[in-house]
Every structure is written in C-alpha cells, then in structure tokens.
Design an enzyme around this catalytic site. Sequence first.
Site, PDB file in Angstrom:
ATOM      1  N   SER A 266     -33.271  23.430   4.404  1.00  0.00           N
ATOM      2  CA  SER A 266     -33.999  23.271   3.133  1.00  0.00           C
ATOM      3  C   SER A 266     -34.844  22.020   3.246  1.00  0.00           C
ATOM      4  CB  SER A 266     -33.019  23.073   1.973  1.00  0.00           C
ATOM      5  OG  SER A 266     -32.579  21.720   1.920  1.00  0.00           O
ATOM      6  N   ASP A 267     -35.813  21.863   2.374  1.00  0.00           N
ATOM      7  CA  ASP A 267     -36.491  20.570   2.318  1.00  0.00           C
ATOM      8  C   ASP A 267     -35.599  19.613   1.521  1.00  0.00           C
ATOM      9  OD1 ASP A 267     -38.267  18.502   2.632  1.00  0.00           O
ATOM     10  OD2 ASP A 267     -40.015  19.611   1.952  1.00  0.00           O
ATOM     11  N   TRP A 268     -35.991  18.369   1.494  1.00  0.00           N
ATOM     12  CA  TRP A 268     -35.205  17.280   0.886  1.00  0.00           C
ATOM     13  C   TRP A 268     -34.860  17.612  -0.580  1.00  0.00           C
ATOM     14  CZ3 TRP A 268     -34.816  11.872   2.817  1.00  0.00           C
ATOM     15  CH2 TRP A 268     -34.245  11.001   1.880  1.00  0.00           C
ATOM     16  N   GLY A 269     -33.596  17.836  -0.823  1.00  0.00           N
ATOM     17  CA  GLY A 269     -33.155  18.045  -2.202  1.00  0.00           C
ATOM     18  C   GLY A 269     -33.449  19.417  -2.777  1.00  0.00           C
TER      19      GLY A 269
END
Length: 721
Positions: A266-269
């Site tokens: 996933s991307d950050w957060g």
Amino acid sequence: MTDQQLQALLEQLTLDEKIGQLLQLAVPFFEGTENEGQITGPMAAMGITEETVKNTGSVLGLAGAKEAMAVQKAHLSKNRLSIPLLVMADIVHGYKTIFPVPLAIGCSWDLELAEQSAEIAAREASAAGVHVTFAPMVDLVRDPRWGRVMETTGEDPYLNSEFARAFVRGFQGTDLTGDTGRLAACVKHFAAYGAAEGGRDYNTVDMSERQLREYYLPAYKAALDAGCEMVMTAFNTVDGIPAAGNKRLLRDLLRGEWNFDGVVISDWGAVKEMIPHGVAADEAEAALKAIEAGVDIEMMTACYPDHLRKLVESGSVDEGLIDEAVMRILQLKRKLGLFENPYRGADVEREKQVVFSEEHRKAARQLAVKSCVLLKNDSVLPLRPEQNIALIGPFAQNGDILGPWSWTGSTEDAVQLYDGMLAHTAASNIVVAQGCDIETAAEEHWQEALNTARQADVIVLALGEHSEMSGEAGSRADIRLPEIQLKLLAELKKMGKPIVVVLFNGRPLDLRSVVESADAILEAWYPGSEGGAAVADLLYGAETPSGRLTMSFPYSVGQVPVYYNNFNTGRPQGAPDAQIRYVSQYLDIPNEPLYPFGYGLSYTAFRYSGAKISAPVMPPDEKLTVTVNVSNTGSAAGEEVVQLYVRDLAGEVVRPLKELKDFRKIALKPGESREVTFTLEESQLRYHHSDLQFASDAGEFAVFIGPNSRDVTELRFRLEK
Ligand code: BGC
C-alpha cells in the site's frame, strides 16, 4: 534456499509473526540508528509495541551502509527466526548523485540515458544498503496543478511505457540475487493517481474503464512486463473504491488478468485511509478489505497487526490469504539473496567509492544537458564568452535544484548556475545579484539587481519554484511564477536589454507573461546535482539544447487539462464550415497550449522533406514504412527528435487527434541529412473498443511526422482486414 525450505520457514512462523511480515514501518521504529531516515507522510501514533517491531518484515526510508547494517543487525538479533528486513526507500532519480527529475528525464527522449540513470541510482543505493526502490513512478499526467507531475515522464502512454521499461531495466538489471549493485523496483502508484480531480493531491479519480485501460494502465503494465518486482497502490479511488481496497483492480486485473505474482504494497497510510475515504467503518474493516483485495504489505498504519489475527480467528479472513502474502514477501527476500547475506550490498567502503563519484556526476550532467528544453530564443542564445552578463534571480546561486524527491541528495553539493557559468567565462564578465526571494514579496534587493543589470550586455534571469512548491502535497491552483519574480522580470524589461530566463521548477507553468518579456527561455526543470554546470553548457553553446516537452505547457490554467492526444469534438474550431460562435472553444483564450507536447528548440535548424509512405494500403499482416528526410540547415551540430503520430479517422469509439507511435533521436552535423525510417504495423493501430476488446479497425488512417505534435506533415493510408 529451495522452495521447500521457504515453505518450511513459513510453516514455522506463528500467526503474529506472519502478520508482522506484512507490516512496513519507517526507520524511527527500529533500533540501531539515531538517523530518522526519510519521513514522507503523517507519523500519527500507531500504538506499535516492541513485539510488533520485532516481527516486522520491512523498513522504509532507510539508507546509508552503516545505518542499514546497524538496523538489520539489531533486527536479526531480536526476530525469533532471524528473518532479515527488506530495506525500501524512494530512490527516485538518484541516490546521492541526483539526476534531473523524471519529468525532465522524459524531456530527454533518451531511453538509454534514462536506463543508465536508474542503474547508477541502484549502484549507489545498494551500496548504501537499500534493497527495493519505490520507483519508477509512471502515473500519466495531464494536470500541471498536481505537484507530482515532476515525478513522472509526462502525458503520453506510449512514451511513459518506454521510460517505465527503461527505468526497470536500469534499477533491476538481470540479476538481483546478492550484491549485484541493483535494486528491486516497485512501480507506482497503481492506478491512475495522476488523474486526481482538479490537480489536488490525493483527490478523487473517476474514469471509464476504457479510458483507464487506454491511457493510464499501459505504463504500469510495461514496467511489469520488464520484470518489475513490486507494485505500490495509489491513494485515490478507482471507480469509487480506494486502490488499497480495490479487489477488481488488484485481484482481478493485476493478479488475475496480468498474472502478477510479486509483492503489492500500500502507499503510506493508505490502508487506514479507507476510513476517511468512507469505505471502511473502522481499522478492522480496512484490514479486511486490503487483505482481500491483495495488499501484501501495509505501509505505516497498523490495521494488519492490530486486526488480522482476530479476523482470522473469527473466520472472516482465510489464513491462506495471509500465507500467500507472506510467501510472496519471503520469495522477494530470497530473490534478493537476503537469507544468505542480510546486509546484501551494504558496504561502507564501497559506498564511499561509488557514491557521488566523478563518473556518476558526469552521467548526471549529460542527462541534465539532454533534459533542458529551449522554449524561446530570439537570437540571444548561445551567449558569447566575452559578453558582460548580469546573472540575477533567486536561482542564480541556489542549490535547491534537486527537486522534492532527492532526500539523500545534498543541495550543498549541487552545482549552482553561477559556478557553472564561471567555467565558460572570466569572473569579471559576470555580475550576480539575487534580486528577490522565490516567494516573499520583499523588494529590498531590487536596486542592487537593477544596478547590476545596468552594467551588462545580457541579463540572465534565473527564476522558478522552490522544491516544496511541487512534489507530494505540492498542488498549486495558480501555476504562474510567484508574483515577486514576475515583477522583477517586468522591472528589468524596462531597461531594454536582452533577457534570458532560465527556469528551475517542477511543473509546466503558465508562462504567458514571461514569454512576452523574455527574449529567450530555457526550461531547466530541477536538473539535479550537476544542474548549474549542464545549464551553463547550454547557455554558452558548449552543448545544443535537444530536450522536447513531454507535457503540454498551458496557455492558461483555465485550459487544464490540456494535452495533445485529445479528441476533435463534433464542433471543432477551424473546420471549414465552422460558425463563429457554435464551436468548441474558449471566448477569451486559444484552445491550443502555449507549448505543445514534443516541442523544443535548438541552436540549429532542421528541415523535414520528402515525407512518404511505402504504400497507400496496409494489407493484413503487412507492414508499411514511413520515411522522411531530416537535414540540419543551421550552423551548429544538434540533435532532433523525429516524431511519428497516427490518427484513426473513423474508429468504433472516438480516437485522439494524434497518438505518438514512435520516435528517433538523431544527431546531425551542420549540413548533414539523414533519412529516418519508421515501420508501422497493424498492432500499433489497436485500441480498446466499447466492449474493451483491444483491436484495430479497417479504414482510413492519418500519419503525421514532424518535430513536435503540432508542426507535422500528414500522410494517409488504409488498413485492410
Ligand atoms: C508516496 C510514495 C512513496 C511513499 C514512501 C508516499 O507518501 O506517495 O510515492 O513511495 O510515501 O515514501
């Protein structure tokens, strides 16, 4: 390690240990170094326990051989089965030797140098202990308000795909196992992150599946076809569902249709962000949606470690899904040779030798030279060494020319424009003054700049955006230069001396007022560590500009999105029977961009002649050739990018006015001519039909050949089926 050994390792892991492999945390969570690494998103309290950190599978934003080895060593001593951490970081356009930003690299139209830049970035970063880079970023972009346009190679699906392949080849080479000087690549941001509405970062993306497949997906696919090991999901929604929880996108398309069996992160957060997006009521539901969709690694939120166990125990998640994800991560660790040597390429001594080496800096300078685009030149450039120059502006002596994605690069080591120019002329020939700040409206240095300019034959005005004005979370609604800089230009203009504007920036800008005042404009983008040297080489004619835009420069932000491969509409402007009012147009501005895709000037002139096609008909399974003669009719040696476009005149669905199909970058000496030959075949004429079938239509096609997407010669042929 054999498959069986890997399977045995998986079987030894407890459920918590398995879930730990699916988590990625940033450096501050780990022991071993005081260095914070790179923080690229919110660091909200995550309630991470020591136990969780012990089990974690990967770290992000860690680089530096000493730091990487220390963190790995501490981790191996704590992790029960001593499973090495994967070290990932954003090595986007260089590690310490910073190359031009990717949008600039795109403008070079030079795939070999692009590949070489990624190879050098990998060589440096792998010696610094990095295993995986979060690159290439291949999002197609049409909106210069979006700050991240500087991270991609532009608006064209074909060109972006070519660059995607080149970057993957450069980062990964042919062998990742062990200390090969290469990195595993992670293509991002899947999918269509570049289409954020209004150019506002993280905003909604919504488009037809046909549009998605036709324009936005090809570059990701190209990266994967080149063997890219990982995929990062986008922050945005795709057809109403955030990418990190989008089963159709990740399971059906990426894994099912494209057979991708590498790691998805996933991307950050982004896993937890499904809550504010409004598709998950809480973290447990976010974790459920992400694992079901096929996200193997959750970056920087703790929905997996906090909820997957319960979800498995309650029967909501099949443990098999977790095993699959863990296996993919272990396989990547094996492929990188981490089980044999968890430190892989990290080597303090070698790091010293390779990082920012002479050879690497030379390559960065070469690519920077090729990336700059000459937008205007009313016979001012190149400068002559004997001319008196007033070098003015906030980028005259400024190392902030690396761009926002160069966290490991040093702005102090960047060659500033003034220093670059001193290599071409005596110090007594250049007077320098800052004139104004990048954004602050203070005019206290005004007078000094004007006095400086009075002494000069030519004013070189270095303007632009500081690196925080683009990049992630760097959207701007007004894409003109800051007012203070425009005011300085206007003031200097009154002196009646020739003005050369050099631009350092991360996006196509609205340059209308600059074009009116400047006699020459050189778009240098963020040219990287050797930027000042490369730009000076061009200004003084030691090199000839050869960059060509890969993203249109709007006439006004009101046109955005404005891109070359648009549709004709039913009421096109300029048609022979067009009425004055009822056509597709603006009442107050032209339809055309200020500078179109493919555009860029040179210090020499190229003449195109004798364009021809080998036959008027393309029979089934046969190719046609398109040829044109290109001559250098000026007095400097130069490079030209010969571009080939096609239009399907009557498709089943509307086809763009032009689509880039091929190009050649050729070098010609003064007086030299070359015949450039392209082949065209049926497979290049295919597109996604209304039923998503990828096929071509029999019928009439236009072929265009020329130096950019606007100034072309048109030929015709018929495709027979
Ligand atoms: C960016 C990614 C980047 C990641 C890790 C995110 O905020 O969107 O492009 O790879 O951070 O640094």
